[in-house]
Design a protein around this motif. Structure first.
Motif, PDB file in Angstrom:
ATOM      1  N   ALA A 254       0.900  -1.109  -0.073  1.00 44.88           N
ATOM      2  CA  ALA A 254       0.309  -0.301  -0.057  1.00 44.88           C
ATOM      3  C   ALA A 254       0.790   1.097  -0.344  1.00 44.88           C
ATOM      4  O   ALA A 254       0.678   2.305  -0.393  1.00 44.88           O
ATOM      5  N   GLN A 255       2.251   1.196   1.009  1.00 46.57           N
ATOM      6  CA  GLN A 255       3.181   2.241   0.840  1.00 46.57           C
ATOM      7  C   GLN A 255       3.255   2.633  -0.085  1.00 46.57           C
ATOM      8  O   GLN A 255       3.310   3.452  -0.946  1.00 46.57           O
ATOM      9  N   VAL A 256       3.886   1.436  -1.284  1.00 44.29           N
ATOM     10  CA  VAL A 256       4.757   2.151  -2.360  1.00 44.29           C
ATOM     11  C   VAL A 256       3.689   2.082  -3.622  1.00 44.29           C
ATOM     12  O   VAL A 256       4.037   3.168  -4.371  1.00 44.29           O
ATOM     13  N   ALA A 257       2.165   1.616  -3.397  1.00 41.36           N
ATOM     14  CA  ALA A 257       1.218   1.976  -4.480  1.00 41.36           C
ATOM     15  C   ALA A 257       1.181   3.607  -4.097  1.00 41.36           C
ATOM     16  O   ALA A 257       0.871   3.839  -5.620  1.00 41.36           O
ATOM     17  N   THR A 258       1.050   4.114  -3.376  1.00 41.55           N
ATOM     18  CA  THR A 258       0.781   5.251  -2.981  1.00 41.55           C
ATOM     19  C   THR A 258       1.721   6.443  -3.178  1.00 41.55           C
ATOM     20  O   THR A 258       1.789   7.984  -3.431  1.00 41.55           O
ATOM     21  N   ASN A 259       2.917   5.920  -2.408  1.00 41.44           N
ATOM     22  CA  ASN A 259       4.171   7.160  -2.442  1.00 41.44           C
ATOM     23  C   ASN A 259       4.932   6.770  -3.493  1.00 41.44           C
ATOM     24  O   ASN A 259       6.198   8.148  -3.920  1.00 41.44           O
ATOM     25  N   THR A 260       5.027   5.909  -4.708  1.00 45.40           N
ATOM     26  CA  THR A 260       5.749   5.834  -5.348  1.00 45.40           C
ATOM     27  C   THR A 260       5.027   7.349  -7.198  1.00 45.40           C
ATOM     28  O   THR A 260       3.815   7.319  -7.264  1.00 45.40           O
ATOM     29  N   ASP A 261       6.473   7.868  -7.106  1.00 44.44           N
ATOM     30  CA  ASP A 261       5.688   9.294  -8.071  1.00 44.44           C
ATOM     31  C   ASP A 261       6.134   8.513  -9.528  1.00 44.44           C
ATOM     32  O   ASP A 261       6.963   8.052 -10.397  1.00 44.44           O
ATOM     33  N   SER A 262       5.016   8.436  -9.558  1.00 43.73           N
ATOM     34  CA  SER A 262       4.769   7.621 -11.893  1.00 43.73           C
ATOM     35  C   SER A 262       5.400   8.960 -12.888  1.00 43.73           C
ATOM     36  O   SER A 262       4.546   8.639 -14.153  1.00 43.73           O
ATOM     37  N   SER A 263       6.225   9.545 -12.633  1.00 45.52           N
ATOM     38  CA  SER A 263       5.687  10.435 -13.879  1.00 45.52           C
ATOM     39  C   SER A 263       7.039  10.440 -14.642  1.00 45.52           C
ATOM     40  O   SER A 263       6.607  10.579 -15.750  1.00 45.52           O
ATOM     41  N   LYS A 264       7.582   9.493 -14.345  1.00 45.39           N
ATOM     42  CA  LYS A 264       8.710   8.753 -14.646  1.00 45.39           C
ATOM     43  C   LYS A 264       8.621   7.158 -15.470  1.00 45.39           C
ATOM     44  O   LYS A 264       7.913   6.382 -14.559  1.00 45.39           O
ATOM     45  N   THR A 265       9.073   6.803 -16.389  1.00 43.39           N
ATOM     46  CA  THR A 265       9.100   5.597 -16.384  1.00 43.39           C
ATOM     47  C   THR A 265      10.187   5.026 -15.356  1.00 43.39           C
ATOM     48  O   THR A 265       9.062   3.863 -14.658  1.00 43.39           O
ATOM     49  N   ALA A 266      10.661   4.844 -14.529  1.00 45.07           N
ATOM     50  CA  ALA A 266      11.016   4.460 -13.538  1.00 45.07           C
ATOM     51  C   ALA A 266      10.126   4.233 -12.514  1.00 45.07           C
ATOM     52  O   ALA A 266       9.956   2.896 -12.356  1.00 45.07           O
ATOM     53  N   GLY A 267       9.243   5.744 -12.435  1.00 44.61           N
ATOM     54  CA  GLY A 267       8.580   5.379 -10.685  1.00 44.61           C
ATOM     55  C   GLY A 267       7.376   4.485 -11.691  1.00 44.61           C
ATOM     56  O   GLY A 267       6.775   3.642 -11.003  1.00 44.61           O
ATOM     57  N   SER A 268       6.967   4.519 -12.672  1.00 46.34           N
ATOM     58  CA  SER A 268       5.818   3.907 -13.372  1.00 46.34           C
ATOM     59  C   SER A 268       6.485   2.453 -13.413  1.00 46.34           C
ATOM     60  O   SER A 268       5.346   1.130 -12.937  1.00 46.34           O
TER      61      SER A 268
END
Lengths: 154, 792
Positions: free
Chosen positions: B272-286
């Motif tokens: 849950a933590q990873v899912a909410t906190n990861t910034d997905s604006s770049k490919t790495a986060g996605s």
């Protein structure tokens, strides 16, 4: 794991080939041909993922070179894009503003860098600085030997 | 940086060649030089030559004569020579060459070399092209390096171990102890290698998997550290700390948490933590989010987390990056069956993706859209699908048409809508539909008797407009032939009235007959339709006679035969003509000889020759039928026919369809009898006699205890001459307190009409204990006599 990594130009000339699986020479040639045909025929604004046999093909174009790798079903394609990008960054740092000619004339160095980054189809080091340091140190080792022998390596 | 003068000079020369022939000449000369060089032995030039040879090899020319040189260079003491020698080995040698074994010794020596860079060369080469034999030889060395060396070597040794395990799975145990301790390393390279190694170990051995489940808390800690850590320049990629390691850990967690509640619980918070906190604006986060979603969906996660995951995928669908849209749809496709409602929420976005430029995205959107069609949204979805059909790329057309037909078949709100839809498809993409479409459509039309007038008018108009779509033309001809009288009446409630004369109709049919676009089958349809009209029209019967007699000398054999027979019908059998050409009765979809359009191979008349016989090897000469079964009972190794795994896909209705098919014949009165009752589990059987030789038996299990019965399976055996086919059971859990049942259908084919007996073995778990029991059924319930049962 990654099955292979290929670099080829827009005219389909192979610049680097790394195979992580044992395959006979004939089959390798066929795969290279298939990849180049498939990737070069892709239109500009399409996604970077393809399906070929039971593998996922991820490719990205950097200037005049296509970087193409093959993954198994459970591998993460988006991460593969990051892997290709990381390799390009490593080359760029080493050669200083790398271009296709650098890779053509120093192909053996491109392989040495790749061998510090990937091994057996998996990533072996995730830190750019660490890889750069190892490659530098290996080069130093080579140079020292050459100075000693007072002959160029090759 | 030393200048590789001679190598680069050669490359320059080769590149300056203007033709392929010129290049070949240069290469030949260079290869001759290289060969001479190799023969001269050690003079400091060898690495030069090998490097040149490797370049030539990359251009596609043969380089096998360099293999021995690689072996020699690897054994050299100079680092530069070793380096190029090992590179050559990786490029020219693979495990199939004999020369590869020769480097085993060098590798072994280099693994203990004083310089870590030499060790690294050996490790890398072994991991790249090490054969099973080499791996077996060198595994102990690798294991030693795993434990006692610096992190540079450790990380390489770890990946080498992974390669060894892939090549020789039996050696996995050798690396299991060290693998766990590697998780406490700080170096990311070693950590990454350790996670890959553990993943590989778990793949090969379920016992090891259990062992490594204990490492879940440790892995969760490491991940938490990565996710919450402050900026670390060494590992940062677009704001994510070491995405490569994160993804790998998530993948391992997926394997460890799959089908295991404790492990899944331990990682819920982290995910849950990873899912909410990861910034997905770049490919790495996605990439990290993507892996997180895959993990959430594959473990026993709580429903809130699953909804979160599906929402992330939904967000991905709206992303500008095409790659992210593509993988989002791939993931949604995997979960659309299990989390149907959650995916439905994003239906709008998915349907929009049908309009994307990229064919791969379109394909994914199509598959998802078809999976999301339901009774509720059928009208709007079909509208979208039909729009898509008119603009879709040719390679997707047949898939689209079959998808549309399936959806229409299952969810059409009305017959008229169904017919309209099929007609629409036929006019847009008639060339890409399956062959069964024509008979299916005809059958559908016959059943919709109130719509005959409407249908024939619509078809006539479509026919007049365009006769190129063969399937459409065939259906139109058939309808005009059948319902021509309704067409000529001119009036129809649901469509604008247009006056159609008999000549118009005959003109249309003749155009089809004469057109070069019509296939032979189509012309056959048209000819028959023309003939049928002879009883439905009044004025132009002569015209029909002349058309028909024209074709009695047609080159096409089929048409000729038809025409001759129709002619005979006019001349000699005119009194029978009206009866012969009368309106056809409504076709029953399940009548024998009619193949279902969307058959998956399951819905077929049970053909005795195709049924699997039950026993593999039984004693060959039975004295009597009773003896047969007794032999079966006493024989120690008579394999009972196991039941196939229950389908957990709630939308397949194959067993239900089969019941329909077999039940289409006259149903005998059904009798249910209890054959087994013990410990709260009761088993009833129900018989439907299908034909003289075939019986369909349904076994129904129900549970009157306080606890659910799980792992409920039935196995059955029958006398030798009887053939048995077991269908998939409805499930393998019987809820407690009689709240539910499990049914399983068994089809028995008894061609020799022996006395039917069946022996059933029941096995199930209840309150943790496993039970097994056997029941013998000596005769089956029929309308006249009840069954006799002897429990064993």
């Amino acid at each position: 794991m990654m099955h292979f990594l290929l670099l080829f130009s827009r005219q389909g000339k192979l610049r680097l080939q790394k195979w992580f699986l044992p395959l006979p020479e004939r089959e390798r040639k066929k795969i290279v041909k298939d990849m180049t045909t498939m990737v070069l025929s892709r239109k500009p604004r399409t996604c970077n993922f393809l399906h070929w046999k039971d593998l996922k093909i991820v490719y990205k174009r950097y200037a005049s070179l296509y970087f193409c790798c093959a993954l198994e079903n459970q591998d993460n394609e988006l991460l593969a894009l990051e892997i290709l990008h990381r390799y390009v960054e490593l080359l760029d740092k080493y050669f200083g503003n790398v271009c296709e000619l650098d890779i053509i004339f120093n192909f053996e160095k491109a392989y040495f860098i790749l061998d510090e980054f990937l091994m057996g189809g998996e990533i072996q080091e995730t830190s750019k600085q660490s890889i750069a340091k190892s490659v530098e140190a290996s080069d130093m080792l080579q140079e020292t030997m050459e100075e000693y022998m007072s002959k160029p390596a090759f | 940086m030393p200048s590789s003068v001679r190598l680069q000079e050669m490359i320059r020369v080769i590149r300056s060649a203007r033709t392929q022939g010129e290049e070949r000449g240069i290469i030949q000369k260079e290869c001759a030089d290289i060969r001479a060089q190799f023969r001269q032995g050690d003079n400091g030039e060898r690495s030069h030559s090998l490097a040149k040879l490797l370049y030539v090899h990359m251009l596609g020319y043969p380089a096998h004569f360099g293999q021995m040189e690689c072996v020699r260079l690897i054994a050299s003491t100079r680092y530069s020579e070793k380096r190029i020698g090992y590179l050559g080995a990786m490029m020219l040698l693979d495990e199939k060459q004999d020369a590869s074994l020769l480097i085993t010794n060098s590798i072994k020596n280099d693994l203990s070399h004083s310089s870590q860079y030499v060790q690294s060369l050996a490790l890398c080469t072994l991991a790249c092209m090490g054969s099973a034999e080499m791996c077996r030889d060198l595994a102990p060395e690798i294991e030693r390096l795993l434990r006692a060396s610096n992190s540079y070597i450790k990380k390489k040794a770890t990946l080498c171990a992974v390669h060894i395990i892939r090549k020789v799975p039996e050696l996995a145990e050798m690396f299991t102890p060290s693998a766990r301790s590697l998780l406490s390393e700080k170096n990311h390279g070693v950590l990454h290698g350790a996670v890959v190694l553990i993943t590989e170990l778990c793949k090969h051995n379920p016992g090891t998997l259990d062992q490594f489940r204990k490492a879940v808390p440790e892995l969760v800690q490491i991940m938490k550290g990565l996710v919450t850590s402050s900026y670390s320049p060494e590992h940062n990629v677009a704001g994510i700390s070491d995405p490569f390691l994160q993804v790998r850990i998530l993948r391992l967690l997926r394997i460890l948490g799959h089908n295991n509640d404790t492990a899944s619980d331990a990682m819920n918070d982290l995910l849950a933590q990873v899912a909410t906190n990861t910034d997905s604006s770049k490919t790495a986060g996605s990439a990290v989010l993507y892996e997180t979603v895959l993990t959430i969906m594959d473990i026993n996660s709580e429903s809130g987390l699953r909804v979160l995951a599906v929402n992330i995928l939904g967000r991905f669908l709206l992303n500008n990056d095409r790659n992210i849209r593509y993988i989002s749809m791939t993931s949604l496709q995997k979960i659309v069956q299990t989390d149907h409602n959650a995916v439905q929420r994003h239906r709008g976005t998915i349907v929009d993706c049908l309009k994307d430029q990229d064919t791969s995205v379109k394909r994914r959107a199509l598959e998802l859209s078809l999976a999301l069609v339901s009774a509720v949204n059928i009208r709007s979805m079909m509208k979208e699908l039909l729009i898509f059909l008119s603009t879709c790329p040719p390679e997707l057309r047949s898939h689209t048409t079959s998808g549309i037909f399936n959806a229409a078949e299952r969810y059409s709100p009305s017959k008229r809508w169904h017919i309209d839809t099929i007609l629409h498809v036929l006019t847009t993409a008639g060339g890409d539909v399956r062959d069964e479409t024509v008979p299916n459509l005809i059958q559908l039309i016959t059943t919709a008797s109130e719509l005959h007038c409407y249908t024939v008018h619509k078809l006539y108009r479509a026919l007049v407009k365009d006769i190129s779509q063969q399937s459409l033309v065939q259906v139109a001809c058939w309808c005009i032939g059948e319902y021509g009288d309704l067409l000529l009446k001119g009036e129809c409630e649901e469509i604008e009235p247009v006056q159609v004369t008999e000549d118009d109709v005959l003109d249309a049919l003749e155009t089809v007959l004469q057109s070069h676009m019509s296939s032979p089958a189509t012309r056959g349809f048209a000819l028959t339709a023309t003939m049928k009209l002879s009883t439905r029209i009044t004025d132009n019967v002569d015209r029909i006679r002349s058309i028909v007699s024209n074709y009695s000398s047609c080159i096409d054999l089929e048409l000729q035969q038809r025409a001759v027979e129709y002619n005979a019908l006019f001349r000699k059998y005119d009194h029978m003509r009206a009866a012969v050409l009368e309106r056809m009765p409504v076709m029953d979809k399940n009548s024998p000889g009619h193949t279902n359009g969307d058959t998956s191979g399951v819905i077929k008349e049970t053909d005795p020759s195709k049924l699997k016989p039950v026993e593999a090897g039984l004693l060959s000469e039975p004295a009597s039928q009773v003896c047969d079964l007794l032999d079966l009972l006493d024989g120690t190794d008579t394999p009972l026919q196991p039941s196939p795994a229950p389908t957990n896909n709630p939308t397949t209705t194959s067993s239900a369809d089969l019941l329909d098919l077999l039940g289409g014949l006259e149903p005998a009165p059904v009798l249910t009898e209890t054959v087994y009752e013990k410990n709260g589990l009761s088993l009833k059987i129900q018989c439907d006699k299908q034909t003289d030789t075939e019986v369909m038996v349904t076994l129904i299990g129900s549970n009157s205890t306080q606890n659910d019965i799980t792992n409920f399976t039935l196995q059955a055996a029958v006398p030798k001459s009887v053939q048995l086919q077991m269908k998939a059971p409805s499930g393998n859990v019987i809820p407690a307190h009689g709240l539910g049942q499990v049914t399983q259908t068994v089809v028995l084919n008894n061609p020799n009409k022996v006395s039917l007996k069946m022996r059933i073995r029941v096995s199930y778990s209840n309150q943790g204990a496993v039970h097994q029991d056997t029941v013998q059924i000596d005769s089956f319930p029929s309308p006249t006599c009840p069954p006799s049962v002897s429990p064993l």
